[in-house]
Design a protein around this motif. Structure first.
Motif, short mmCIF file in Angstrom:
data_model
loop_
_atom_site.label_atom_id
_atom_site.label_comp_id
_atom_site.label_asym_id
_atom_site.label_seq_id
_atom_site.Cartn_x
_atom_site.Cartn_y
_atom_site.Cartn_z
N TRP A 146 -109.22 -61.92 58.30
CA TRP A 146 -108.51 -62.05 59.56
C TRP A 146 -107.05 -61.66 59.37
N PRO A 147 -106.41 -61.10 60.37
CA PRO A 147 -104.97 -60.81 60.26
C PRO A 147 -104.18 -62.11 60.13
N LYS A 148 -102.99 -61.99 59.55
CA LYS A 148 -102.17 -63.17 59.32
C LYS A 148 -101.79 -63.87 60.62
N ASN A 149 -101.70 -63.12 61.70
CA ASN A 149 -101.34 -63.73 62.98
C ASN A 149 -102.54 -63.99 63.88
N ALA A 150 -103.74 -64.03 63.30
CA ALA A 150 -104.93 -64.40 64.07
C ALA A 150 -104.84 -65.88 64.45
N THR A 151 -105.34 -66.19 65.62
CA THR A 151 -105.38 -67.58 66.06
C THR A 151 -106.68 -68.23 65.63
N GLU A 152 -106.74 -69.54 65.74
CA GLU A 152 -107.98 -70.24 65.43
C GLU A 152 -109.08 -69.82 66.40
N ALA A 153 -108.70 -69.51 67.64
CA ALA A 153 -109.68 -69.05 68.63
C ALA A 153 -110.29 -67.71 68.22
N HIS A 154 -109.47 -66.82 67.67
CA HIS A 154 -110.01 -65.55 67.19
C HIS A 154 -111.13 -65.78 66.20
N LYS A 155 -110.97 -66.79 65.36
CA LYS A 155 -111.90 -67.03 64.27
C LYS A 155 -113.14 -67.83 64.71
N THR A 156 -113.02 -68.57 65.80
CA THR A 156 -114.10 -69.52 66.13
C THR A 156 -114.71 -69.36 67.52
N VAL A 157 -114.01 -68.69 68.43
CA VAL A 157 -114.52 -68.58 69.81
C VAL A 157 -114.91 -67.14 70.09
N PRO A 158 -116.21 -66.81 70.14
CA PRO A 158 -116.65 -65.42 70.37
C PRO A 158 -116.17 -64.90 71.73
N ILE A 159 -115.75 -63.65 71.73
CA ILE A 159 -115.35 -62.98 72.97
C ILE A 159 -116.41 -61.92 73.26
N VAL A 160 -117.16 -62.10 74.30
CA VAL A 160 -118.27 -61.22 74.61
C VAL A 160 -117.84 -60.16 75.62
N VAL A 161 -118.08 -58.89 75.27
CA VAL A 161 -117.78 -57.78 76.18
C VAL A 161 -119.09 -57.11 76.54
N THR A 162 -119.34 -56.97 77.83
CA THR A 162 -120.58 -56.34 78.30
C THR A 162 -120.27 -54.99 78.93
N ASP A 163 -121.30 -54.17 79.13
CA ASP A 163 -121.13 -52.89 79.80
C ASP A 163 -120.55 -53.10 81.19
N ASN A 164 -119.60 -52.24 81.54
CA ASN A 164 -118.96 -52.30 82.87
C ASN A 164 -118.26 -53.63 83.12
N ASP A 165 -117.82 -54.27 82.07
CA ASP A 165 -117.13 -55.55 82.19
C ASP A 165 -115.78 -55.33 82.85
N PRO A 166 -115.50 -55.95 83.99
CA PRO A 166 -114.22 -55.72 84.68
C PRO A 166 -113.03 -56.26 83.89
N LYS A 167 -113.29 -57.14 82.93
CA LYS A 167 -112.21 -57.70 82.11
C LYS A 167 -112.21 -57.11 80.70
N TRP A 168 -112.77 -55.89 80.58
CA TRP A 168 -112.93 -55.25 79.27
C TRP A 168 -111.59 -55.14 78.54
N GLU A 169 -110.58 -54.59 79.18
CA GLU A 169 -109.30 -54.38 78.53
C GLU A 169 -108.68 -55.72 78.10
N GLN A 170 -108.74 -56.71 78.96
CA GLN A 170 -108.17 -58.00 78.63
C GLN A 170 -108.88 -58.64 77.44
#
Length: 380
Positions: free
Chosen positions: A165-189
């Motif tokens: 993990w990068p040094k400035n990764a948060t605990e959420a980066h490491k433990t909370v999956p971020i799911v991106v689906t096809d045509n996801d309107p929040k893809w960029e975010q």
């Protein structure tokens, strides 16, 4: 005696050009080497070593394969920055069918070379795309040589920081999956939040447009566009410059930055990048920090000029910032005018960097010299 040589135009036709000695920079014009041929070193970077500048760049060819690596990385040398001698191919591609990562027909972009004082080796890193895979591989690659002009020996390519993990990764980066689906309107975010950081954790992070920077203490950094070009990663290299340490950070997540170029002035680190528009030019960006690994702040578009010039960075994209030897706090912005329909005819945009209110500034000059780099020249 003046010799007459052939220079390729954008249409691939031969036009007789006299070879000549250059005594100034003329951005956007055909820049010929000491043999009278158009310099072929695109997306390049420059190393200064033992009183000589060495310019490394992508060797382009004509036609539809022009942006593939059909020859390799070229090298030119100069003592005055105006006149460049062709030193040949510093890193040749491997033969077709060899199975090498740098096989003829792969994609080699933005080669940068640094010198390691401890090992006495010249180290080249570059963005590599594997043959036949388009831009899916997103790898970085390293080669070494005992001489600045090569030949360089290819060592390996990789996606860096697998399982780290990068040094400035948060605990959420490491433990909370971020799911991106096809045509996801929040893809960029979601990408900015770390979706692709998580996706590539096991196999290694993407590495496309890149540059190198060696600090005053000899520490070398690899700066690359990652996470589908949405976020920049800054990584410390090992002491021999041949690999990555575990120390890396994400900066400007979701910022869509490409073509990073880094330099240092008065103890501060500056960066010029481009936006994300493929081969088409776009407004440049600039940033500053007191520390390479944290605290980066955006400074806005460094270009001053007409609306079109500001929107297109003088129809170019950044590749490197060159400190001028012997001139304190003097820097040259190096950019490329890409011509994807005939890549060999790409042009070079070199302009002096000035500073206003602590920000780097670029202004167009039709022609300029090192001793007049801070004076206003003819405006287009």
């Amino acid at each position: 005696m003046t010799s007459i040589l052939v220079v390729l135009t954008a249409f691939g036709q031969g036009v007789a050009q006299p070879s000549k000695v250059h005594s100034s920079f003329k951005p956007g014009e055909v820049w010929t080497d000491t043999e009278g041929n158009h310099i072929n070193a695109h997306g390049g970077g420059i190393l200064f070593h033992d009183g000589t500048y060495y310019w490394f760049g992508e060797h382009k060819v004509e036609g539809k394969n022009g942006n593939k690596a059909m020859v390799g990385v070229s090298c030119y040398s100069s003592t005055d920055l105006y006149n460049w001698k062709n030193e040949g191919v510093a890193l040749p591609v491997a033969a077709e069918g060899s199975g090498s990562d740098i096989e003829k027909g792969s994609v080699i972009e933005r080669p940068k070379v640094i010198y390691n004082e401890k090992t006495k080796k010249f180290v080249m890193w570059f963005h590599l795309e594997l043959k036949g895979q388009g831009y899916a591989a997103a790898r970085t690659a390293v080669a070494t040589s005992d001489k600045p002009t090569g030949p360089f020996t290819f060592i390996r390519s990789l996606r860096p920081h697998a399982g780290l993990w990068p040094k400035n990764a948060t605990e959420a980066h490491k433990t909370v999956p971020i799911v991106v689906t096809d045509n996801d309107p929040k893809w960029e975010q979601k990408v900015a939040a770390g979706a692709y950081l998580q996706r590539d954790f096991e196999g290694g992070q993407m590495s496309r447009d890149m540059t190198l920077f060696v600090d005053d203490d000899g520490t070398a950094y690899h700066i690359a566009s990652s996470e589908e070009n949405r976020t920049l990663h800054i990584s410390k290299l090992t002491d021999d410059y041949l690999g990555f340490t575990d120390d890396y950070v994400r900066i400007f997540p979701g910022g869509r930055n490409e073509a990073p170029a880094v330099f240092k002035k008065d103890g501060k680190y500056y960066m010029i990048t481009s936006g994300l528009t493929g081969w088409a030019p776009n407004p440049a960006r600039s940033a500053v920090s007191d520390d390479m690994m944290k605290g980066w702040k955006e400074l806005g578009n460094p270009v001053r000029g007409t609306e079109d010039e500001q929107k297109t960075t003088f129809w170019s994209q950044s590749t490197f910032v060159l400190p001028i030897q012997g001139k304190k706090d003097s820097f040259i912005f190096m950019g490329d005018r890409w011509r994807p329909q005939n890549p060999i005819d790409g042009r070079y945009i070199w302009l002096p960097i000035t500073f206003e209110e602590g920000k780097p500034v670029l202004r167009w000059q039709d022609e300029w010299k090192l001793d007049t780099s801070e004076k206003k020249q003819t405006k287009r």
